[in-house]
Write a protein that holds these residues in place. Sequence first.
Motif, PDB file in Angstrom:
ATOM      1  N   SER A  30     -54.303  18.004  39.413  1.00  0.00           N
ATOM      2  CA  SER A  30     -52.827  17.244  39.061  1.00  0.00           C
ATOM      3  C   SER A  30     -51.795  18.517  38.559  1.00  0.00           C
ATOM      4  O   SER A  30     -50.708  18.478  39.335  1.00  0.00           O
ATOM      5  CB  SER A  30     -53.332  16.316  37.497  1.00  0.00           C
ATOM      6  N   ARG A  83     -50.981  19.397  42.064  1.00  0.00           N
ATOM      7  CA  ARG A  83     -50.515  17.688  42.995  1.00  0.00           C
ATOM      8  C   ARG A  83     -49.746  17.210  42.209  1.00  0.00           C
ATOM      9  O   ARG A  83     -50.223  16.625  41.227  1.00  0.00           O
ATOM     10  CB  ARG A  83     -50.928  17.435  44.045  1.00  0.00           C
ATOM     11  N   ASN A  84     -48.793  17.615  41.402  1.00  0.00           N
ATOM     12  CA  ASN A  84     -47.875  16.305  40.943  1.00  0.00           C
ATOM     13  C   ASN A  84     -48.006  14.406  41.306  1.00  0.00           C
ATOM     14  O   ASN A  84     -48.317  14.144  39.570  1.00  0.00           O
ATOM     15  CB  ASN A  84     -45.882  16.251  40.954  1.00  0.00           C
ATOM     16  N   ASN A  85     -48.789  14.564  42.039  1.00  0.00           N
ATOM     17  CA  ASN A  85     -48.968  12.767  42.036  1.00  0.00           C
ATOM     18  C   ASN A  85     -50.589  12.952  41.391  1.00  0.00           C
ATOM     19  O   ASN A  85     -50.738  11.922  41.178  1.00  0.00           O
ATOM     20  CB  ASN A  85     -48.879  12.469  44.005  1.00  0.00           C
ATOM     21  N   CYS A  86     -51.458  13.531  41.769  1.00  0.00           N
ATOM     22  CA  CYS A  86     -52.343  13.541  40.862  1.00  0.00           C
ATOM     23  C   CYS A  86     -52.292  13.258  39.362  1.00  0.00           C
ATOM     24  O   CYS A  86     -53.145  12.620  39.267  1.00  0.00           O
ATOM     25  CB  CYS A  86     -53.182  14.699  41.768  1.00  0.00           C
ATOM     26  N   SER A 144     -50.272  11.310  38.167  1.00  0.00           N
ATOM     27  CA  SER A 144     -49.775   9.751  37.653  1.00  0.00           C
ATOM     28  C   SER A 144     -51.757   8.953  37.228  1.00  0.00           C
ATOM     29  O   SER A 144     -51.112   7.684  36.673  1.00  0.00           O
ATOM     30  CB  SER A 144     -49.110   9.346  38.947  1.00  0.00           C
ATOM     31  N   TYR A 145     -52.381   9.491  37.211  1.00  0.00           N
ATOM     32  CA  TYR A 145     -53.610   8.686  37.138  1.00  0.00           C
ATOM     33  C   TYR A 145     -54.945   9.157  35.893  1.00  0.00           C
ATOM     34  O   TYR A 145     -54.150  10.640  35.777  1.00  0.00           O
ATOM     35  CB  TYR A 145     -54.493   8.862  38.432  1.00  0.00           C
ATOM     36  N   CYS A 163     -59.901  10.274  42.536  1.00  0.00           N
ATOM     37  CA  CYS A 163     -58.329  10.272  42.432  1.00  0.00           C
ATOM     38  C   CYS A 163     -58.152   9.469  43.654  1.00  0.00           C
ATOM     39  O   CYS A 163     -58.484   9.913  44.536  1.00  0.00           O
ATOM     40  CB  CYS A 163     -57.769  11.819  42.281  1.00  0.00           C
ATOM     41  N   ASN A 188     -55.184   9.728  44.928  1.00  0.00           N
ATOM     42  CA  ASN A 188     -54.250  10.267  45.463  1.00  0.00           C
ATOM     43  C   ASN A 188     -54.916  11.510  46.483  1.00  0.00           C
ATOM     44  O   ASN A 188     -54.416  11.670  47.612  1.00  0.00           O
ATOM     45  CB  ASN A 188     -53.288  11.146  44.835  1.00  0.00           C
ATOM     46  N   CYS A 189     -55.558  12.048  46.176  1.00  0.00           N
ATOM     47  CA  CYS A 189     -56.127  12.876  47.592  1.00  0.00           C
ATOM     48  C   CYS A 189     -58.072  12.613  47.665  1.00  0.00           C
ATOM     49  O   CYS A 189     -58.864  13.742  47.484  1.00  0.00           O
ATOM     50  CB  CYS A 189     -56.325  14.339  46.388  1.00  0.00           C
TER      51      CYS A 189
END
Length: 283
Positions: free
Chosen positions: A128, A131-134, A136-137, A146, A148-149
Amino acid sequence: MAAATTTTPSTALTMKLLVDSQRWRVVFAEAGKDTVDFLFSLLAVPAGTSVKLLGKESMVGCMGNLYGSAERLEEPYVQPGAAKDVILGAAMPPPAAVRPNSWVFPLPAPAPAAPAPAPKKFYNCGNSYYRNNCGSYVTEVSGTCCPNCGNRMYTETNLVGSPQPVDAKEPVRKGFVQGGMVVYTVTDDLVISPMSNVSTIALLNACGVRDFGMLQERTVQIGYKEGLEILRASLQSKTVLTDVFLGKKPPSASSMKNGGMKNGGSTPQLSNGTRRDSLSWRA
């Protein structure tokens, strides 16, 4: 009679009896809210609990036999998991319509408090920070992939802004009848109605009272013992108040010190030692 743990009401329940000393019976009683609430609460006592409190040998009719049959029934004939106590002595919490100080029978021990649930834990992806998108979860299950990744989510995190649990409070029991300045008439056979001048005169006429000088006022208290006797008499008699508070035989003239015949039995006396030739009643 089965032994029972007694409880004492926080406020003593009282009732003022109007006694016909000539016929040795209760004409009617004057009662307030808490006492009337208690009398109505007798309707909520389970039948099995009534037999357990009073003793099956003292029951009129067949209820005692029914209770004894359930008591003697052996385990092979009882459904698995069925508890005899549910039939023989159901728990008797005070009804919702009765205030705590209107309940004179023993209450069951309070159930132990349930342990507080363990606080929930939340996890997010270790990537997280990179990676900003990680970020979000979040998950409650450690090791979840995850979205995202695809990395396993093992990093414990804190959830903020959650509402605090509110302890459930027991509702305040206001009782069944109105209180305040309202007073109720209770007849010997437990007919209850708001007191009024008209109803009082009607009761005196119905009971054939002609000599007001023979009437006595007597205040009695209702505790566990008296409550139990009222329950018993209500199942067996039409003269409940007389049976519980006066008994079958009137006292001798020499023993009637309060509200009896004094001066050789020639002058009817009330509890305050004075003769009453007329009565005034509260509306």
